[in-house]
Design a protein around this motif. Structure first.
Motif, PDB file in Angstrom:
ATOM      1  N   MET A   1       8.871  13.983   4.414  1.00  0.00           N
ATOM      2  CA  MET A   1       7.999  12.854   4.775  1.00  0.00           C
ATOM      3  C   MET A   1       8.801  11.571   4.668  1.00  0.00           C
ATOM      4  SD  MET A   1       5.300  14.579   5.342  1.00  0.00           S
ATOM      5  CE  MET A   1       4.128  13.280   5.645  1.00  0.00           C
ATOM      6  N   LEU A   2       8.608  10.696   5.645  1.00  0.00           N
ATOM      7  CA  LEU A   2       9.306   9.415   5.658  1.00  0.00           C
ATOM      8  C   LEU A   2       8.322   8.313   5.299  1.00  0.00           C
ATOM      9  CD1 LEU A   2      11.922   7.869   6.299  1.00  0.00           C
ATOM     10  CD2 LEU A   2      11.138   7.688   8.659  1.00  0.00           C
ATOM     11  N   LEU A   3       8.633   7.555   4.252  1.00  0.00           N
ATOM     12  CA  LEU A   3       7.761   6.483   3.786  1.00  0.00           C
ATOM     13  C   LEU A   3       8.406   5.138   4.058  1.00  0.00           C
ATOM     14  CD1 LEU A   3       6.812   7.950   0.288  1.00  0.00           C
ATOM     15  CD2 LEU A   3       5.656   8.293   2.471  1.00  0.00           C
ATOM     16  N   THR A   4       7.589   4.142   4.349  1.00  0.00           N
ATOM     17  CA  THR A   4       8.105   2.794   4.569  1.00  0.00           C
ATOM     18  C   THR A   4       7.055   1.767   4.172  1.00  0.00           C
ATOM     19  OG1 THR A   4       9.024   1.258   6.206  1.00  0.00           O
ATOM     20  CG2 THR A   4       7.282   2.741   6.960  1.00  0.00           C
ATOM     21  N   ASN A   5       7.525   0.572   3.813  1.00  0.00           N
ATOM     22  CA  ASN A   5       6.617  -0.546   3.558  1.00  0.00           C
ATOM     23  C   ASN A   5       6.854  -1.674   4.571  1.00  0.00           C
ATOM     24  OD1 ASN A   5       9.069  -1.517   2.716  1.00  0.00           O
ATOM     25  ND2 ASN A   5       8.430  -2.010   0.627  1.00  0.00           N
ATOM     26  N   LYS A   6       7.543  -1.361   5.664  1.00  0.00           N
ATOM     27  CA  LYS A   6       7.802  -2.353   6.695  1.00  0.00           C
ATOM     28  C   LYS A   6       6.598  -2.456   7.632  1.00  0.00           C
ATOM     29  CE  LYS A   6      12.826  -1.825   6.769  1.00  0.00           C
ATOM     30  NZ  LYS A   6      14.016  -1.546   7.616  1.00  0.00           N
ATOM     31  N   ARG A   7       6.000  -3.622   7.686  1.00  0.00           N
ATOM     32  CA  ARG A   7       4.824  -3.837   8.527  1.00  0.00           C
ATOM     33  C   ARG A   7       5.136  -3.643  10.013  1.00  0.00           C
ATOM     34  NH1 ARG A   7       0.495  -5.931   5.915  1.00  0.00           N
ATOM     35  NH2 ARG A   7       0.820  -6.741   3.806  1.00  0.00           N
ATOM     36  N   ALA A   8       6.381  -3.875  10.405  1.00  0.00           N
ATOM     37  CA  ALA A   8       6.748  -3.752  11.812  1.00  0.00           C
ATOM     38  C   ALA A   8       6.652  -2.305  12.303  1.00  0.00           C
ATOM     39  CB  ALA A   8       8.170  -4.272  12.024  1.00  0.00           C
ATOM     40  N   LEU A   9       6.624  -1.353  11.373  1.00  0.00           N
ATOM     41  CA  LEU A   9       6.577   0.055  11.743  1.00  0.00           C
ATOM     42  C   LEU A   9       5.187   0.665  11.575  1.00  0.00           C
ATOM     43  CD1 LEU A   9       9.906   1.312  10.083  1.00  0.00           C
ATOM     44  CD2 LEU A   9       9.514   0.705  12.479  1.00  0.00           C
ATOM     45  N   LYS A  10       4.191  -0.174  11.305  1.00  0.00           N
ATOM     46  CA  LYS A  10       2.871   0.371  11.013  1.00  0.00           C
ATOM     47  C   LYS A  10       2.241   1.083  12.209  1.00  0.00           C
ATOM     48  CE  LYS A  10       0.226  -3.886  11.932  1.00  0.00           C
ATOM     49  NZ  LYS A  10      -0.709  -4.876  11.326  1.00  0.00           N
ATOM     50  N   HIS A  11       2.661   0.730  13.434  1.00  0.00           N
ATOM     51  CA  HIS A  11       2.094   1.385  14.613  1.00  0.00           C
ATOM     52  C   HIS A  11       2.545   2.840  14.726  1.00  0.00           C
ATOM     53  CE1 HIS A  11       6.090   0.154  15.974  1.00  0.00           C
ATOM     54  NE2 HIS A  11       5.981   1.043  16.938  1.00  0.00           N
ATOM     55  N   ARG A  12       3.616   3.212  13.992  1.00  0.00           N
ATOM     56  CA  ARG A  12       4.110   4.587  14.009  1.00  0.00           C
ATOM     57  C   ARG A  12       3.574   5.401  12.834  1.00  0.00           C
ATOM     58  NH1 ARG A  12      10.498   4.499  14.639  1.00  0.00           N
ATOM     59  NH2 ARG A  12      10.046   6.749  14.716  1.00  0.00           N
ATOM     60  N   ALA A  13       2.880   4.734  11.934  1.00  0.00           N
ATOM     61  CA  ALA A  13       2.417   5.416  10.724  1.00  0.00           C
ATOM     62  C   ALA A  13       1.279   6.382  11.019  1.00  0.00           C
ATOM     63  CB  ALA A  13       1.970   4.388   9.688  1.00  0.00           C
ATOM     64  N   MET A  14       1.202   7.430  10.199  1.00  0.00           N
ATOM     65  CA  MET A  14       0.117   8.405  10.278  1.00  0.00           C
ATOM     66  C   MET A  14      -0.902   8.167   9.163  1.00  0.00           C
ATOM     67  SD  MET A  14       2.593  11.684  10.951  1.00  0.00           S
ATOM     68  CE  MET A  14       1.286  12.905  10.975  1.00  0.00           C
ATOM     69  N   PHE A  15      -0.397   7.742   7.992  1.00  0.00           N
ATOM     70  CA  PHE A  15      -1.258   7.541   6.829  1.00  0.00           C
ATOM     71  C   PHE A  15      -0.919   6.225   6.139  1.00  0.00           C
ATOM     72  CE2 PHE A  15      -0.519  12.081   7.351  1.00  0.00           C
ATOM     73  CZ  PHE A  15      -1.808  12.602   7.339  1.00  0.00           C
ATOM     74  N   ARG A  16      -1.892   5.697   5.411  1.00  0.00           N
ATOM     75  CA  ARG A  16      -1.685   4.545   4.532  1.00  0.00           C
ATOM     76  C   ARG A  16      -1.906   5.013   3.103  1.00  0.00           C
ATOM     77  NH1 ARG A  16      -5.145   1.306   6.506  1.00  0.00           N
ATOM     78  NH2 ARG A  16      -3.727   0.009   7.723  1.00  0.00           N
ATOM     79  N   PHE A  17      -0.935   4.755   2.245  1.00  0.00           N
ATOM     80  CA  PHE A  17      -1.028   5.152   0.843  1.00  0.00           C
ATOM     81  C   PHE A  17      -1.991   4.229   0.111  1.00  0.00           C
ATOM     82  CE2 PHE A  17       0.611   5.000  -3.565  1.00  0.00           C
ATOM     83  CZ  PHE A  17       0.455   6.341  -3.881  1.00  0.00           C
ATOM     84  N   LYS A  18      -2.999   4.808  -0.557  1.00  0.00           N
ATOM     85  CA  LYS A  18      -4.044   4.005  -1.201  1.00  0.00           C
ATOM     86  C   LYS A  18      -3.859   3.887  -2.713  1.00  0.00           C
ATOM     87  CE  LYS A  18      -7.104   2.623   0.766  1.00  0.00           C
ATOM     88  NZ  LYS A  18      -7.297   1.342   1.481  1.00  0.00           N
ATOM     89  N   CYS A  19      -3.699   5.012  -3.414  1.00  0.00           N
ATOM     90  CA  CYS A  19      -3.547   4.942  -4.875  1.00  0.00           C
ATOM     91  C   CYS A  19      -2.941   6.234  -5.401  1.00  0.00           C
ATOM     92  CB  CYS A  19      -4.876   4.659  -5.560  1.00  0.00           C
ATOM     93  SG  CYS A  19      -6.055   6.029  -5.507  1.00  0.00           S
ATOM     94  N   LEU A  20      -2.421   6.169  -6.615  1.00  0.00           N
ATOM     95  CA  LEU A  20      -1.800   7.320  -7.263  1.00  0.00           C
ATOM     96  C   LEU A  20      -2.127   7.304  -8.752  1.00  0.00           C
ATOM     97  CD1 LEU A  20       0.339   9.680  -7.503  1.00  0.00           C
ATOM     98  CD2 LEU A  20       2.031   7.877  -7.870  1.00  0.00           C
ATOM     99  N   VAL A  21      -2.480   8.468  -9.295  1.00  0.00           N
ATOM    100  CA  VAL A  21      -2.687   8.619 -10.735  1.00  0.00           C
ATOM    101  C   VAL A  21      -1.853   9.807 -11.191  1.00  0.00           C
ATOM    102  CG1 VAL A  21      -4.301   9.235 -12.567  1.00  0.00           C
ATOM    103  CG2 VAL A  21      -4.984   7.610 -10.809  1.00  0.00           C
ATOM    104  N   ARG A  22      -0.963   9.575 -12.115  1.00  0.00           N
ATOM    105  CA  ARG A  22      -0.072  10.615 -12.634  1.00  0.00           C
ATOM    106  C   ARG A  22      -0.385  10.852 -14.104  1.00  0.00           C
ATOM    107  NH1 ARG A  22       5.464  10.874 -14.728  1.00  0.00           N
ATOM    108  NH2 ARG A  22       6.462  12.800 -14.000  1.00  0.00           N
ATOM    109  N   THR A  23      -0.818  12.048 -14.428  1.00  0.00           N
ATOM    110  CA  THR A  23      -1.151  12.418 -15.800  1.00  0.00           C
ATOM    111  C   THR A  23      -0.076  13.360 -16.321  1.00  0.00           C
ATOM    112  OG1 THR A  23      -3.518  12.251 -15.332  1.00  0.00           O
ATOM    113  CG2 THR A  23      -2.871  13.481 -17.298  1.00  0.00           C
ATOM    114  N   HIS A  24       0.588  12.958 -17.396  1.00  0.00           N
ATOM    115  CA  HIS A  24       1.693  13.745 -17.959  1.00  0.00           C
ATOM    116  C   HIS A  24       1.467  13.941 -19.450  1.00  0.00           C
ATOM    117  CE1 HIS A  24       5.694  15.179 -18.897  1.00  0.00           C
ATOM    118  NE2 HIS A  24       6.046  15.115 -17.624  1.00  0.00           N
ATOM    119  N   HIS A  25       1.425  15.214 -19.874  1.00  0.00           N
ATOM    120  CA  HIS A  25       1.157  15.543 -21.277  1.00  0.00           C
ATOM    121  C   HIS A  25       2.389  16.110 -21.973  1.00  0.00           C
ATOM    122  CE1 HIS A  25      -3.501  15.896 -20.694  1.00  0.00           C
ATOM    123  NE2 HIS A  25      -3.063  14.645 -20.679  1.00  0.00           N
ATOM    124  N   GLY A  26       3.568  15.656 -21.573  1.00  0.00           N
ATOM    125  CA  GLY A  26       4.796  16.156 -22.168  1.00  0.00           C
ATOM    126  C   GLY A  26       4.934  15.881 -23.649  1.00  0.00           C
ATOM    127  N   ALA A  27       4.170  14.922 -24.161  1.00  0.00           N
ATOM    128  CA  ALA A  27       4.245  14.614 -25.594  1.00  0.00           C
ATOM    129  C   ALA A  27       3.577  15.685 -26.443  1.00  0.00           C
ATOM    130  CB  ALA A  27       3.599  13.255 -25.867  1.00  0.00           C
TER     131      ALA A  27
END
Length: 243
Positions: A1-27
């Motif tokens: 997957m190719l990700l970018t934050n360049k607005r000039a390429l938004k017409h080629r985008a398929m998805f817009r990233f909205k949010c991420l939650v990462r839960t890690h219990h390594g402790a």
């Protein structure tokens, strides 16, 4: 997957990233040691899965849901869940017939998400998430078909699942997709993508040679008689959201 934050390429985008939650219990020692790469007695390298894996996965799953829910669900659904939970708590001392206390409040994630892209790590894992989130067979079809066609591809299975939705022309502009995965650590990650244009590419991805045959008429596993015992070692109820 190719990700970018360049607005000039938004017409080629398929998805817009909205949010991420990462839960890690390594402790936590039991979470850290439940899934590790190591050598066996003969010196062969493999992946060790301990009996604590279902418990660690359930804990990470619940903690992740608790954090991401307020970010993706409408206020009306959160308020409904709070009211139902409060009423249920107050009526615990009464019998089920008097107060309806036998009904367990469940958050309806479909109020904020249109599709569910679930980690295709195994049948029990998919069934457990389906039960916890109150999903239908249609919702988990992409994950189940990915497991059937490609097997457990670890974290990359998510893109096979997303590709199935695209090949089936299910992704329309404005739809939101909840992507959820599990992994060693132990960790549970969730993110939300918004479809920015209709994806009607049909068979133009990894599913192009077989998507017309999915879902198959029968999902019977010809090896179940020989290795079906493995499902007895993993209870899907361990993924259920605790009361």
């Amino acid at each position: 997957m190719l990700l970018t934050n360049k607005r000039a390429l938004k017409h080629r985008a398929m998805f817009r990233f909205k949010c991420l939650v990462r839960t890690h219990h390594g402790a936590r020692d039991e979470s850290y040691g439940c899934c590790m790469q190591q050598q066996d007695e003969q010196g062969r390298l493999g992946v060790y899965l301990s009996k604590n894996l279902p418990k660690a996965a359930s804990r990470a799953f619940v903690d992740n849901l608790r954090e991401i829910s307020p970010r993706i669900l409408p206020i009306s659904e959160l308020l409904r869940f709070m009211v139902v939970s409060l009423v249920r708590k107050m009526s615990k001392t009464q019998t089920s017939s008097e107060a309806g206390g036998g009904t367990k409040p469940v958050i309806n994630f479909k109020t904020g998400v249109d599709h569910f892209c679930l980690h295709a790590g195994g049948k029990s894992e998919i069934d457990g998430v389906k039960l916890s989130l109150g999903l239908s067979e249609y919702d988990i079809e992409p994950s189940r078909m990915t497991l059937h066609r490609f097997g457990n591809r670890s974290a990359s299975s998510l893109w096979y699942v997303l590709g199935y939705m695209e090949a089936k022309k299910r992704l329309k502009k404005g739809y939101r997709v909840l992507m959820k995965s599990f992994g060693a650590g132990f960790k549970c990650n969730s993110c939300v993508w918004e479809v920015v244009r209709d994806l009607d590419l049909g068979d133009a991805n990894v599913w192009k040679d077989c998507v017309e045959g999915y879902p198959p008429v029968s999902m019977a596993n010809p090896f179940m008689e020989k290795i079906g015992w493995i499902n007895q070692e993993f209870d899907p109820d361990t993924f259920k959201i605790p009361e």
